[in-house]
Enzyme design. Sequence first.
Site, PDB file in Angstrom:
ATOM      1  N   SER A 104     -37.423   7.897  -7.916  1.00  0.00           N
ATOM      2  CA  SER A 104     -37.458   6.483  -8.293  1.00  0.00           C
ATOM      3  C   SER A 104     -38.858   5.985  -8.611  1.00  0.00           C
ATOM      4  O   SER A 104     -39.006   4.912  -9.207  1.00  0.00           O
ATOM      5  CB  SER A 104     -36.837   5.630  -7.188  1.00  0.00           C
ATOM      6  OG  SER A 104     -37.474   5.878  -5.947  1.00  0.00           O
ATOM      7  N   ASP A 327     -39.959  -2.834   1.563  1.00  0.00           N
ATOM      8  CA  ASP A 327     -40.230  -1.720   0.659  1.00  0.00           C
ATOM      9  C   ASP A 327     -41.724  -1.653   0.352  1.00  0.00           C
ATOM     10  O   ASP A 327     -42.245  -2.444  -0.432  1.00  0.00           O
ATOM     11  CB  ASP A 327     -39.432  -1.883  -0.635  1.00  0.00           C
ATOM     12  CG  ASP A 327     -39.574  -0.700  -1.576  1.00  0.00           C
ATOM     13  OD1 ASP A 327     -40.394   0.195  -1.299  1.00  0.00           O
ATOM     14  OD2 ASP A 327     -38.880  -0.672  -2.610  1.00  0.00           O
ATOM     15  N   HIS A 330     -42.070   1.574  -3.377  1.00  0.00           N
ATOM     16  CA  HIS A 330     -41.999   1.295  -4.813  1.00  0.00           C
ATOM     17  C   HIS A 330     -42.985   0.191  -5.173  1.00  0.00           C
ATOM     18  O   HIS A 330     -43.709  -0.311  -4.324  1.00  0.00           O
ATOM     19  CB  HIS A 330     -40.570   0.905  -5.191  1.00  0.00           C
ATOM     20  CG  HIS A 330     -39.572   1.974  -4.870  1.00  0.00           C
ATOM     21  ND1 HIS A 330     -38.793   1.930  -3.740  1.00  0.00           N
ATOM     22  CD2 HIS A 330     -39.248   3.114  -5.523  1.00  0.00           C
ATOM     23  CE1 HIS A 330     -38.012   3.006  -3.708  1.00  0.00           C
ATOM     24  NE2 HIS A 330     -38.271   3.747  -4.766  1.00  0.00           N
TER      25      HIS A 330
END
Length: 349
Positions: A104, A327, A330
């Site tokens: 990702s 998070d 990312h």
Amino acid sequence: MPAMAPPEAHIGLSFLVGFLLLARCCGAGCDVFHGSWIYDRAHPLYDSSCPFLDPEFNCLKYGRPDSLYLRFRWRPDACELPRFDGRGFLARMKGKKIMFVGDSISLNQWESLNCMIHGAVPNARTSFSRSGTLSTVIFQDYGLSVMYYRTPYLVDIASESIGRVLKLDSIDGGGSAWLGMDMLVFNTWHWWTHKGNSQPWDYVQDGPTVYKDMDRLVAFSKGLSTWAKWVDTNIDPSRTKVFFQGISPTHYQGRDWGEPKAKDCYKQSQPTSGSMYPGGSPPEQEIVKSVLSSISNKVSLLDITLLSQLRKDAHPTAYSGDHSGIDCSHWCLPGLPDTWNQILYAALL
């Protein structure tokens, strides 16, 4: 008969030439990977209405209250990166195929590039498709295909009688889809650390031997070496430019950036100042450099680790759509991956 250089010298020189071509893209002696972040009102290069953004990266849409993180530009110590020219990029890559291959974090960079191009030519006709592990955006007026192939480990995971097996010496599942590209940008690392319920395999296989587990850095080195052999065997360097993204850091420990009381990256709003990162270089980055030095074909390293380590402020944290938790892995878009693509663009120039 003149003495020949040992094979190791040839292999190391191949990687070094590829690395220096990228590091010196902006003038002799300019290392674009060492510098600092400066405030720049001209950023970002596009806005959060870009149609190619997934919710997990669209931080402003999902409530991030601050926007200062959008205004920083990477400035190398001895030069300036050329500003991304979307129309120039389309003209240079007309009729070509670009593929990002990995996890990702590759998705982060793929969406960033599509949005950077779309921001420059918002009226260009585009099409989007997704089939299994492959997603494609086509800029139809230019015949440019920008693809993302999801494979978190690069090597295979196979379902066998004993369960799901991570095969450190096998690339059969995806390798054929990577052929015929004009540019490949590979990435892997984050999933190698996953354990428990988030680990997508039950056993790891190295040659004929199957293990219940293995030191993750050792496994990473073995898997990446298998990928390196695949590149040497399958890629024609006169046809395909190959890049490796480097290690994208996480920010879950405040002591890494000199704030031991910080639990994670939540509410961080500015980069780490200066050009040094207190936490130092991660060991997986040294494995990447070591493996790349073994490749005969030219593979250029996008050595994004340090400049990304300095951006503790650039993660989605709690503002990532339906993604639960904080998070710090990312990156928000617009945001840091735009700089990765700016460096990629500079390398192509």
